[in-house]
Design a protein around this motif. Sequence first.
Motif, PDB file in Angstrom:
ATOM      1  N   TRP A 164     -25.522  74.433  53.822  1.00 20.10           N
ATOM      2  CA  TRP A 164     -26.657  74.967  52.814  1.00 20.10           C
ATOM      3  C   TRP A 164     -26.761  74.170  51.569  1.00 20.10           C
ATOM      4  O   TRP A 164     -27.509  73.770  51.045  1.00 20.10           O
ATOM      5  N   SER A 165     -25.622  74.299  50.824  1.00 20.49           N
ATOM      6  CA  SER A 165     -25.592  73.639  49.477  1.00 20.49           C
ATOM      7  C   SER A 165     -25.628  72.251  49.326  1.00 20.49           C
ATOM      8  O   SER A 165     -26.532  71.991  48.534  1.00 20.49           O
ATOM      9  N   MET A 166     -25.273  71.447  50.365  1.00 26.15           N
ATOM     10  CA  MET A 166     -25.404  69.913  50.385  1.00 26.15           C
ATOM     11  C   MET A 166     -27.126  69.763  50.644  1.00 26.15           C
ATOM     12  O   MET A 166     -27.809  68.724  50.041  1.00 26.15           O
ATOM     13  N   LEU A 167     -27.820  70.488  51.497  1.00 29.99           N
ATOM     14  CA  LEU A 167     -29.086  70.220  51.554  1.00 29.99           C
ATOM     15  C   LEU A 167     -29.853  70.833  50.343  1.00 29.99           C
ATOM     16  O   LEU A 167     -30.842  70.196  50.148  1.00 29.99           O
ATOM     17  N   LEU A 168     -29.421  71.975  49.947  1.00 30.82           N
ATOM     18  CA  LEU A 168     -30.118  72.457  48.602  1.00 30.82           C
ATOM     19  C   LEU A 168     -30.185  71.334  47.472  1.00 30.82           C
ATOM     20  O   LEU A 168     -31.114  71.068  47.058  1.00 30.82           O
ATOM     21  N   ALA A 169     -28.944  70.788  47.353  1.00 30.58           N
ATOM     22  CA  ALA A 169     -28.835  69.738  46.391  1.00 30.58           C
ATOM     23  C   ALA A 169     -29.934  68.643  46.728  1.00 30.58           C
ATOM     24  O   ALA A 169     -30.022  67.757  45.514  1.00 30.58           O
ATOM     25  N   THR A 170     -30.287  68.265  47.684  1.00 26.94           N
ATOM     26  CA  THR A 170     -31.175  67.274  48.017  1.00 26.94           C
ATOM     27  C   THR A 170     -32.804  67.714  48.206  1.00 26.94           C
ATOM     28  O   THR A 170     -33.465  66.700  48.484  1.00 26.94           O
ATOM     29  N   SER A 171     -32.813  68.893  48.165  1.00 31.46           N
ATOM     30  CA  SER A 171     -34.035  69.547  48.482  1.00 31.46           C
ATOM     31  C   SER A 171     -34.981  69.741  47.215  1.00 31.46           C
ATOM     32  O   SER A 171     -36.208  70.059  47.334  1.00 31.46           O
ATOM     33  N   ALA A 172     -34.660  69.359  45.918  1.00 32.61           N
ATOM     34  CA  ALA A 172     -35.585  69.565  44.919  1.00 32.61           C
ATOM     35  C   ALA A 172     -36.826  68.843  44.911  1.00 32.61           C
ATOM     36  O   ALA A 172     -36.434  67.531  45.234  1.00 32.61           O
ATOM     37  N   PRO A 173     -37.892  69.018  44.503  1.00 35.33           N
ATOM     38  CA  PRO A 173     -39.215  68.228  44.394  1.00 35.33           C
ATOM     39  C   PRO A 173     -38.711  66.719  43.846  1.00 35.33           C
ATOM     40  O   PRO A 173     -38.231  67.108  42.516  1.00 35.33           O
ATOM     41  N   PRO A 201     -27.866  77.040  41.165  1.00 35.94           N
ATOM     42  CA  PRO A 201     -28.128  77.279  42.245  1.00 35.94           C
ATOM     43  C   PRO A 201     -26.703  77.326  43.226  1.00 35.94           C
ATOM     44  O   PRO A 201     -26.809  78.192  43.970  1.00 35.94           O
ATOM     45  N   PRO A 202     -25.971  76.427  43.042  1.00 36.11           N
ATOM     46  CA  PRO A 202     -24.825  76.586  44.063  1.00 36.11           C
ATOM     47  C   PRO A 202     -23.776  77.812  43.703  1.00 36.11           C
ATOM     48  O   PRO A 202     -23.372  78.258  44.842  1.00 36.11           O
ATOM     49  N   LEU A 203     -23.682  78.011  42.466  1.00 36.99           N
ATOM     50  CA  LEU A 203     -23.298  79.311  42.120  1.00 36.99           C
ATOM     51  C   LEU A 203     -23.712  80.552  42.700  1.00 36.99           C
ATOM     52  O   LEU A 203     -23.124  81.560  43.130  1.00 36.99           O
ATOM     53  N   LEU A 204     -25.091  80.442  42.829  1.00 38.66           N
ATOM     54  CA  LEU A 204     -25.590  81.696  43.289  1.00 38.66           C
ATOM     55  C   LEU A 204     -25.562  81.912  44.883  1.00 38.66           C
ATOM     56  O   LEU A 204     -25.170  82.766  45.544  1.00 38.66           O
ATOM     57  N   ILE A 205     -25.460  80.441  45.564  1.00 41.34           N
ATOM     58  CA  ILE A 205     -24.948  80.349  46.892  1.00 41.34           C
ATOM     59  C   ILE A 205     -23.696  80.821  47.475  1.00 41.34           C
ATOM     60  O   ILE A 205     -23.403  81.595  48.214  1.00 41.34           O
ATOM     61  N   CYS A 220     -26.607  89.560  48.894  1.00 42.97           N
ATOM     62  CA  CYS A 220     -26.772  88.219  49.586  1.00 42.97           C
ATOM     63  C   CYS A 220     -28.132  87.681  49.611  1.00 42.97           C
ATOM     64  O   CYS A 220     -28.358  86.391  49.197  1.00 42.97           O
ATOM     65  N   SER A 221     -29.071  88.218  49.843  1.00 39.51           N
ATOM     66  CA  SER A 221     -30.441  87.757  50.049  1.00 39.51           C
ATOM     67  C   SER A 221     -30.947  87.703  48.691  1.00 39.51           C
ATOM     68  O   SER A 221     -31.850  86.453  48.694  1.00 39.51           O
ATOM     69  N   LEU A 222     -30.874  88.315  47.869  1.00 42.11           N
ATOM     70  CA  LEU A 222     -31.221  88.182  46.459  1.00 42.11           C
ATOM     71  C   LEU A 222     -30.729  86.802  45.923  1.00 42.11           C
ATOM     72  O   LEU A 222     -31.587  85.967  45.225  1.00 42.11           O
ATOM     73  N   CYS A 223     -29.447  86.629  46.212  1.00 35.77           N
ATOM     74  CA  CYS A 223     -28.833  85.383  45.393  1.00 35.77           C
ATOM     75  C   CYS A 223     -29.368  83.990  46.210  1.00 35.77           C
ATOM     76  O   CYS A 223     -29.598  83.069  45.500  1.00 35.77           O
ATOM     77  N   PHE A 224     -29.486  84.311  47.529  1.00 33.12           N
ATOM     78  CA  PHE A 224     -29.982  83.029  48.151  1.00 33.12           C
ATOM     79  C   PHE A 224     -31.503  82.814  47.821  1.00 33.12           C
ATOM     80  O   PHE A 224     -32.014  81.465  47.692  1.00 33.12           O
ATOM     81  N   ALA A 225     -32.112  83.826  47.715  1.00 32.16           N
ATOM     82  CA  ALA A 225     -33.507  83.651  47.226  1.00 32.16           C
ATOM     83  C   ALA A 225     -33.609  83.037  45.870  1.00 32.16           C
ATOM     84  O   ALA A 225     -34.404  82.195  45.648  1.00 32.16           O
ATOM     85  N   ALA A 226     -32.719  83.592  45.091  1.00 34.69           N
ATOM     86  CA  ALA A 226     -32.791  83.248  43.558  1.00 34.69           C
ATOM     87  C   ALA A 226     -32.559  81.564  43.667  1.00 34.69           C
ATOM     88  O   ALA A 226     -32.978  80.861  42.787  1.00 34.69           O
ATOM     89  N   ALA A 227     -31.572  81.184  44.357  1.00 26.87           N
ATOM     90  CA  ALA A 227     -31.106  79.630  44.403  1.00 26.87           C
ATOM     91  C   ALA A 227     -32.363  78.805  44.793  1.00 26.87           C
ATOM     92  O   ALA A 227     -32.572  77.794  44.013  1.00 26.87           O
ATOM     93  N   GLY A 228     -33.298  79.185  45.685  1.00 28.43           N
ATOM     94  CA  GLY A 228     -34.278  78.352  46.156  1.00 28.43           C
ATOM     95  C   GLY A 228     -35.285  78.472  45.277  1.00 28.43           C
ATOM     96  O   GLY A 228     -36.125  77.564  45.152  1.00 28.43           O
ATOM     97  N   TRP A 229     -35.747  79.656  44.608  1.00 30.30           N
ATOM     98  CA  TRP A 229     -36.646  79.615  43.500  1.00 30.30           C
ATOM     99  C   TRP A 229     -36.464  78.696  42.429  1.00 30.30           C
ATOM    100  O   TRP A 229     -37.127  78.054  41.969  1.00 30.30           O
ATOM    101  N   LEU A 230     -35.127  78.801  42.094  1.00 29.49           N
ATOM    102  CA  LEU A 230     -34.636  77.722  40.827  1.00 29.49           C
ATOM    103  C   LEU A 230     -34.889  76.312  41.218  1.00 29.49           C
ATOM    104  O   LEU A 230     -35.174  75.647  40.458  1.00 29.49           O
ATOM    105  N   MET A 231     -34.663  76.091  42.634  1.00 25.83           N
ATOM    106  CA  MET A 231     -34.798  74.903  43.097  1.00 25.83           C
ATOM    107  C   MET A 231     -36.390  74.460  43.372  1.00 25.83           C
ATOM    108  O   MET A 231     -36.712  73.394  43.444  1.00 25.83           O
TER     109      MET A 231
END
Length: 322
Positions: free
Chosen positions: A58-67, A200-204, A254-265
């Motif tokens: 999750w975190s690895m892909l999140l790190a590469t997913s920012a526009p 973002p990774p801290l939220l994950i 869990c859902s709120l933290c995951f959603a917040a990480a994606g929103w920040l990204m």
Amino acid sequence: MTNNASDNASGNASDNASDIANDRLIIRISPAWTRPYLRLARLDRPIGTWLLLFPCWWSMLLATSAPGYQIGSPFAPLYFIGLFAIGALVMRGAGCTINDMADREYDKKVARTATRPLASGELSMKQATVFLGIQLAIGLAVVSQFNTYTIILASSAILLVICYPFMKRITYWPQAWLGLTFNWGALVGWAAIRGDLSLPPLLIYVGGIAWTLGYDTIYAHQDKEDDALVGVKSTALKLGEKTKHWLVFFYGTCSLCFAAAGWLMGLQWPFWFGIAGLIFHFFWQITTVRIDDPNDCLSKFKSNRNIGWIFLAGIYLAATVK
């Protein structure tokens, strides 16, 4: 004991009570001398490896997913995916080995765990120590492929792994310590790509801890009666009939933290379909789990592999439309 004490408090194991299944494919096709080691590392039961692996991915892909973010080599994500898979496999095995080394005297007292390699005497402590060293060496070889920051960060998790077996002896919240341990990959996955940490990774990581509290509390309900007899603690014993209310809190956090990480990204709309999917799955778990039915608890626990894939798919698909 893996996360909890037992399914049966009898001192003599029976085939039905034992948590070892000798009909698993990996056991059947492996040479006889390797089978105790495979069972010690739980290679015949991969769900724990998946639950350890997903936060890394999750975190690895999140790190590469920012526009606008570009990773160096187009093959780097695949390389890291493979490294994390190997690392999760061996480190989950190492964690189980440490757990069984610490719990061997407890395991002898209960039927579900009495046939485990160390409790039954099939392997000696010396053999387990050598095997643990091999697993840790492989883990170190995997970690050494990353940047220096990630090497230090990943290596520090061994302290969490070593301490975990003792938490269920001193606190009713060993699942919280398991969450700290099992979700460390959420920090490592990001650091492996970017060489640092950010919100973002801290939220994950925090969301993953809440996720673990949920699924492992369900798991612990299999063993609550025998945990009390053997003298170990769990959130199942602590929360009792209020478990479903706490599951709402754990899975909601869990859902709120995951959603917040994606929103920040700034992730695109497919990510939010992933969030909706995992919320639906959490709702299904909470409303249908039967905490006094061990088979249903085990089934719900294993279903969290679907959570891993749903959230991973949301992050991946969001990256394809960035």
